[in-house]
Design a protein around this motif. Structure first.
Motif, PDB file in Angstrom:
ATOM      1  N   VAL A  59      38.320  63.778  50.490  1.00 41.56           N
ATOM      2  CA  VAL A  59      36.993  64.141  49.960  1.00 41.56           C
ATOM      3  C   VAL A  59      36.134  64.689  51.041  1.00 41.56           C
ATOM      4  O   VAL A  59      35.867  63.981  51.906  1.00 41.56           O
ATOM      5  CB  VAL A  59      36.090  62.832  49.238  1.00 41.56           C
ATOM      6  N   PHE A  60      35.930  65.974  51.022  1.00 41.11           N
ATOM      7  CA  PHE A  60      35.355  66.713  52.172  1.00 41.11           C
ATOM      8  C   PHE A  60      33.923  66.895  52.043  1.00 41.11           C
ATOM      9  O   PHE A  60      33.313  66.521  51.066  1.00 41.11           O
ATOM     10  CB  PHE A  60      35.793  68.017  52.333  1.00 41.11           C
ATOM     11  N   THR A  61      33.155  66.714  53.071  1.00 37.04           N
ATOM     12  CA  THR A  61      31.921  67.050  53.198  1.00 37.04           C
ATOM     13  C   THR A  61      31.195  68.154  52.891  1.00 37.04           C
ATOM     14  O   THR A  61      29.916  68.309  52.163  1.00 37.04           O
ATOM     15  CB  THR A  61      31.210  67.058  54.848  1.00 37.04           C
ATOM     16  N   LEU A  73      34.878  45.568  49.323  1.00 36.22           N
ATOM     17  CA  LEU A  73      35.005  45.583  48.050  1.00 36.22           C
ATOM     18  C   LEU A  73      34.150  46.566  47.153  1.00 36.22           C
ATOM     19  O   LEU A  73      34.510  47.124  46.351  1.00 36.22           O
ATOM     20  CB  LEU A  73      34.975  44.161  47.438  1.00 36.22           C
ATOM     21  N   LEU A  74      32.858  46.436  47.509  1.00 33.84           N
ATOM     22  CA  LEU A  74      31.831  47.234  46.604  1.00 33.84           C
ATOM     23  C   LEU A  74      31.439  48.549  47.235  1.00 33.84           C
ATOM     24  O   LEU A  74      30.361  49.028  47.296  1.00 33.84           O
ATOM     25  CB  LEU A  74      30.603  46.302  46.376  1.00 33.84           C
ATOM     26  N   TYR A  75      32.080  48.909  48.326  1.00 38.71           N
ATOM     27  CA  TYR A  75      31.655  50.250  49.055  1.00 38.71           C
ATOM     28  C   TYR A  75      31.741  51.300  48.077  1.00 38.71           C
ATOM     29  O   TYR A  75      32.852  51.455  47.151  1.00 38.71           O
ATOM     30  CB  TYR A  75      32.692  50.517  50.259  1.00 38.71           C
ATOM     31  N   GLU A  76      30.856  52.052  48.230  1.00 41.03           N
ATOM     32  CA  GLU A  76      30.774  53.310  47.257  1.00 41.03           C
ATOM     33  C   GLU A  76      31.819  54.176  47.443  1.00 41.03           C
ATOM     34  O   GLU A  76      31.976  55.144  48.488  1.00 41.03           O
ATOM     35  CB  GLU A  76      29.439  53.996  47.169  1.00 41.03           C
ATOM     36  N   ARG A  77      32.838  54.274  46.548  1.00 42.81           N
ATOM     37  CA  ARG A  77      34.041  55.282  46.331  1.00 42.81           C
ATOM     38  C   ARG A  77      33.775  56.256  45.023  1.00 42.81           C
ATOM     39  O   ARG A  77      34.759  56.108  44.444  1.00 42.81           O
ATOM     40  CB  ARG A  77      35.132  54.423  46.438  1.00 42.81           C
ATOM     41  N   THR A  78      32.582  57.078  45.217  1.00 40.14           N
ATOM     42  CA  THR A  78      32.708  57.871  43.845  1.00 40.14           C
ATOM     43  C   THR A  78      33.742  58.724  43.626  1.00 40.14           C
ATOM     44  O   THR A  78      34.130  58.959  42.549  1.00 40.14           O
ATOM     45  CB  THR A  78      31.424  58.555  44.058  1.00 40.14           C
ATOM     46  N   ALA A  79      34.157  59.456  44.676  1.00 33.03           N
ATOM     47  CA  ALA A  79      35.420  60.552  44.437  1.00 33.03           C
ATOM     48  C   ALA A  79      36.543  60.082  44.573  1.00 33.03           C
ATOM     49  O   ALA A  79      37.383  60.832  44.536  1.00 33.03           O
ATOM     50  CB  ALA A  79      34.921  61.546  45.281  1.00 33.03           C
ATOM     51  N   ALA A  80      36.911  58.787  44.754  1.00 30.33           N
ATOM     52  CA  ALA A  80      38.251  58.157  45.083  1.00 30.33           C
ATOM     53  C   ALA A  80      39.133  58.206  43.860  1.00 30.33           C
ATOM     54  O   ALA A  80      40.188  58.341  43.803  1.00 30.33           O
ATOM     55  CB  ALA A  80      38.028  56.604  45.693  1.00 30.33           C
ATOM     56  N   GLY A 115      45.465  47.145  45.091  1.00 35.42           N
ATOM     57  CA  GLY A 115      44.660  48.325  44.967  1.00 35.42           C
ATOM     58  C   GLY A 115      43.203  47.698  44.332  1.00 35.42           C
ATOM     59  O   GLY A 115      43.252  46.488  43.842  1.00 35.42           O
ATOM     60  N   VAL A 116      42.153  48.410  44.713  1.00 38.32           N
ATOM     61  CA  VAL A 116      40.903  47.872  44.006  1.00 38.32           C
ATOM     62  C   VAL A 116      40.560  49.284  43.281  1.00 38.32           C
ATOM     63  O   VAL A 116      40.728  50.349  43.663  1.00 38.32           O
ATOM     64  CB  VAL A 116      40.213  47.634  45.171  1.00 38.32           C
ATOM     65  N   LYS A 117      39.485  48.997  42.029  1.00 41.83           N
ATOM     66  CA  LYS A 117      38.940  49.840  41.390  1.00 41.83           C
ATOM     67  C   LYS A 117      37.841  50.804  42.235  1.00 41.83           C
ATOM     68  O   LYS A 117      37.071  50.152  42.730  1.00 41.83           O
ATOM     69  CB  LYS A 117      38.703  49.368  40.158  1.00 41.83           C
ATOM     70  N   PRO A 118      37.868  51.919  42.235  1.00 43.23           N
ATOM     71  CA  PRO A 118      36.900  52.618  42.840  1.00 43.23           C
ATOM     72  C   PRO A 118      35.322  52.264  42.370  1.00 43.23           C
ATOM     73  O   PRO A 118      35.400  51.927  40.961  1.00 43.23           O
ATOM     74  CB  PRO A 118      37.022  54.022  42.805  1.00 43.23           C
ATOM     75  N   MET A 119      34.242  52.417  42.805  1.00 42.51           N
ATOM     76  CA  MET A 119      32.960  52.159  42.525  1.00 42.51           C
ATOM     77  C   MET A 119      31.921  53.324  42.697  1.00 42.51           C
ATOM     78  O   MET A 119      31.746  53.618  43.868  1.00 42.51           O
ATOM     79  CB  MET A 119      32.266  50.914  43.081  1.00 42.51           C
TER      80      MET A 119
END
Length: 391
Positions: free
Chosen positions: A111-113, A384-391, A135-139
């Protein structure tokens, strides 16, 4: 909630729970020590996987050879799970990272800037190994909207009680009844401490209402020092009501100003998960140590209020935590219950709190150990709750 600040204790790792920081950014060259493979990521391809690895321990050396920073995720593309990540890797930087991967299909997502998102072909790892990360679900960051709204409501509802109790304290001082002022100081102070995660939204009000004398040119004699701890110092060091009255009146004015201002202030959604750990991390540093005690001997009462503030934050995040790690919230709750029991045991038969520095050594060691264990569990939440919008 004393001059809270970010410290170095916050971990990047989510060991045994979900995400481990593993992969790197655009132009990253990843060397897998076990199989001597190199994977190159750039702004056109995001790599092609690594040929022939088996499940197990992976030792990775990362170098960003691209011109732009980027977030890189190791994902299961079919199940939309994140297994590892490298955040904000900058051009020319290096990282050496170890992790353990189980059998499964993995791909890299860059995910590029500039907003470009690229995904590599999926690659299958085979074999069995204990201790593999899960694995963890993106948030997406929007998922924190409701928790922030709920927490703002919690703070808003707590502010009138804070003002009421601070006004009572000021009235005691105005009447010259400093015995009553000592009695009423703690309830008002704990009202503020229970607000927990909101301090970053209070701007200058936090320092004015609850600042310590640390770093002030004249220390406890500095004329710019105001708020609860300055009043505490005066009450327990024999200062007269005439000296304290401007301070208690100023405290009421500052709290009233905070109430008026709070409706226009924002809580950063990304800060809320971080505060689940930081509130008690700072409490360990300033309260359990006795550092923030200016005479009342009540820093352990403050620590208890900080556990309540932590519970309030966690309550807004429960559904997000449980969706990603079903056992974590129960483990945290058990740790909180243990620490709260330790703290309540730090009172005498009349309910007065023992000063932190006066605790018997075995009791202090038990509290420290239980609080450290709780902090280890809470340390998982921000990642765990780090924002991973585009992951």
């Amino acid at each position: 909630m004393v001059a809270w600040r970010r410290t170095g204790r916050r971990g990047r790792w989510l060991a045994g729970a979900a995400v481990v920081a593993v992969l790197a950014a655009a132009g990253v060259i990843i060397g897998v020590t076990a199989s001597h493979r190199v994977v190159t990521l750039d702004e056109k391809h995001c790599g092609g996987g690594w040929a022939g690895p088996v499940a197990g321990h992976q030792s990775l050396t990362l170098r960003d050879a691209a011109p732009n920073p980027v977030q890189v995720y190791l994902i299961d593309p079919s199940r939309d799970l994140v297994y590892a990540e490298a955040r904000d890797l900058t051009p020319g930087s290096r990282r050496a990272i170890d992790t353990t991967l189980g059998a499964g299909r993995y791909a890299l997502r860059c995910v590029f800037t500039d907003g470009t998102v690229l995904t590599s072909p999926a690659h299958t790892l085979t074999g069995k190994v204990p201790g593999a990360v899960t694995g963890v679900k993106p948030m997406p960051d929007l998922d924190l909207g409701d928790p922030v709204t709920a927490y703002r409501t919690y703070v808003r509802d707590g502010l009138p009680g804070l003002l009421r109790d601070a006004t009572r304290l000021a009235a005691d001082v105005t009447s010259g009844d400093l015995t009553a002022a000592k009695r009423d100081w703690l309830p008002a102070h704990l009202d503020y401490e229970r607000l927990g995660a909101a301090y970053n939204s209070f701007e200058d009000f936090d320092a004015e209402i609850n600042g310590l004398a640390d770093g002030l040119p004249e220390g406890v004699a500095d004329p710019s020092w105001t708020g609860f701890h300055r009043i505490e110092y005066g009450l327990w060091h024999g200062q007269p009501a005439a000296t304290l009255k401007p301070l208690t009146d100023g405290l009421v004015a500052d709290i009233d100003g905070l109430i008026q201002d709070f409706a226009s202030e924002d809580i950063d959604p990304g800060d809320l998960p971080l505060r689940t750990h930081e509130i008690l991390e700072n409490s360990l540093e300033f309260q359990v140590s006795g550092h923030a005690d200016y005479g009342s001997g009540t820093t352990l009462a403050t620590t208890y209020a900080n556990t309540q503030g932590t519970q309030a934050v966690l309550g807004t995040l429960t559904s997000l935590i449980t969706a990603r790690n079903p056992a974590l919230r129960a483990a945290i709750d058990a740790g909180l219950k243990t620490v709260q029991a330790d703290l309540l045991a730090c009172r005498d038969a009349g309910g007065s709190w023992t000063a932190a520095t006066a605790l018997p050594l075995p009791q202090r060691q038990r509290l420290d150990a239980d609080l450290d264990g709780l902090l280890e569990r809470l340390d998982v939440v921000p990642n765990l709750l780090y924002e991973r919008t585009a992951a």
